[in-house]
Motif scaffolding. Structure first.
Motif, PDB file in Angstrom:
ATOM      1  N   GLN A 145      17.723  19.364  30.019  1.00 20.42           N
ATOM      2  CA  GLN A 145      16.850  19.908  28.964  1.00 20.42           C
ATOM      3  C   GLN A 145      17.061  21.415  28.855  1.00 20.42           C
ATOM      4  OE1 GLN A 145      13.636  18.539  27.445  1.00 20.42           O
ATOM      5  NE2 GLN A 145      13.486  16.582  28.491  1.00 20.42           N
ATOM      6  N   VAL A 146      17.240  21.890  27.617  1.00 19.54           N
ATOM      7  CA  VAL A 146      17.425  23.326  27.367  1.00 19.54           C
ATOM      8  C   VAL A 146      16.567  23.729  26.178  1.00 19.54           C
ATOM      9  CG1 VAL A 146      19.771  23.400  28.331  1.00 19.54           C
ATOM     10  CG2 VAL A 146      19.458  22.947  25.900  1.00 19.54           C
ATOM     11  N   PRO A 147      16.228  25.014  26.074  1.00 24.74           N
ATOM     12  CA  PRO A 147      15.468  25.494  24.906  1.00 24.74           C
ATOM     13  C   PRO A 147      16.273  25.304  23.623  1.00 24.74           C
ATOM     14  CG  PRO A 147      15.461  27.131  26.652  1.00 24.74           C
ATOM     15  CD  PRO A 147      16.437  26.070  27.059  1.00 24.74           C
ATOM     16  N   TYR A 148      15.573  25.287  22.524  1.00 28.54           N
ATOM     17  CA  TYR A 148      16.180  25.045  21.223  1.00 28.54           C
ATOM     18  C   TYR A 148      17.277  26.048  20.885  1.00 28.54           C
ATOM     19  CZ  TYR A 148      16.738  24.942  16.207  1.00 28.54           C
ATOM     20  OH  TYR A 148      17.280  24.913  14.962  1.00 28.54           O
ATOM     21  N   SER A 149      17.088  27.310  21.223  1.00 28.58           N
ATOM     22  CA  SER A 149      18.026  28.367  20.825  1.00 28.58           C
ATOM     23  C   SER A 149      19.359  28.312  21.569  1.00 28.58           C
ATOM     24  CB  SER A 149      17.384  29.734  21.041  1.00 28.58           C
ATOM     25  OG  SER A 149      17.066  29.898  22.411  1.00 28.58           O
ATOM     26  N   VAL A 150      19.467  27.550  22.642  1.00 35.73           N
ATOM     27  CA  VAL A 150      20.704  27.500  23.425  1.00 35.73           C
ATOM     28  C   VAL A 150      21.873  26.969  22.591  1.00 35.73           C
ATOM     29  CG1 VAL A 150      21.819  26.410  25.431  1.00 35.73           C
ATOM     30  CG2 VAL A 150      19.527  27.363  25.641  1.00 35.73           C
TER      31      VAL A 150
END
Length: 163
Positions: free
Chosen positions: A142-147
């Motif tokens: 899971q990563v933040p949207y902006s990645v």
């Protein structure tokens, strides 16, 4: 360079839970409206039917949002990436991206051929009065949207510009 796959985050399962709850509420309100009470005014029955219809519509919208998000995916390869948005596939070479402009939660990739591609959050969560974009799962993590936008900018050799 390894292939990287971005898919919507696991939080999308809650859209299905919300859709089920709205449908259940609609069914309960609709059956209550059909059981007309003799002492109840007609307006109360109409109101119950209208509330059932609204809940049914909310459930349908939540289900559509989940289906659209599930069909969104970005696959980053060595020389190009593929954007799968609602079942539509676009393959774009990194060197064809001239700029990336951020407007709110949307990233607009401007291409050399004059076209553009918008990368939007797969869904938003409401946290109080704040709309928060759902993140991605990048190769199982899971990563933040902006990645996703940051990685595309690095691979394309451009900077993300604010609007």
């Amino acid at each position: 360079m390894e292939t990287v796959r971005y898919r919507p985050g696991e939080v999308l399962q809650w859209l299905e839970v919300g859709a089920v709850q709205f449908r259940r509420n609609a069914r309960d309100k609709g059956s209550e409206a059909l059981r007309r009470h003799e002492d109840a005014p007609v307006s109360a029955n109409l109101r119950a039917a209208a509330e059932a219809a609204v809940d049914l519509g909310k459930g349908a919208l939540a289900e559509l949002a989940r289906l659209k998000a599930e069909r969104t995916e970005y696959i980053l390869g060595e020389h190009s990436f593929e954007a799968v948005q609602a079942g539509r596939l676009r393959s774009i070479r990194y060197d064809a991206v001239q700029s990336i402009v951020q407007k709110g939660d949307t990233y607009h990739l401007h291409l050399a051929n004059g076209r553009s591609l918008a990368i939007r959050p797969p869904a938003h969560l409401l946290v109080g009065r704040l709309k928060v974009p759902v993140g991605w799962i990048r190769n199982g993590l899971q990563v933040p949207y902006s990645v996703l936008a940051d990685e595309l900018a690095a691979r394309c050799g451009v900077n993300i510009q604010p609007s």
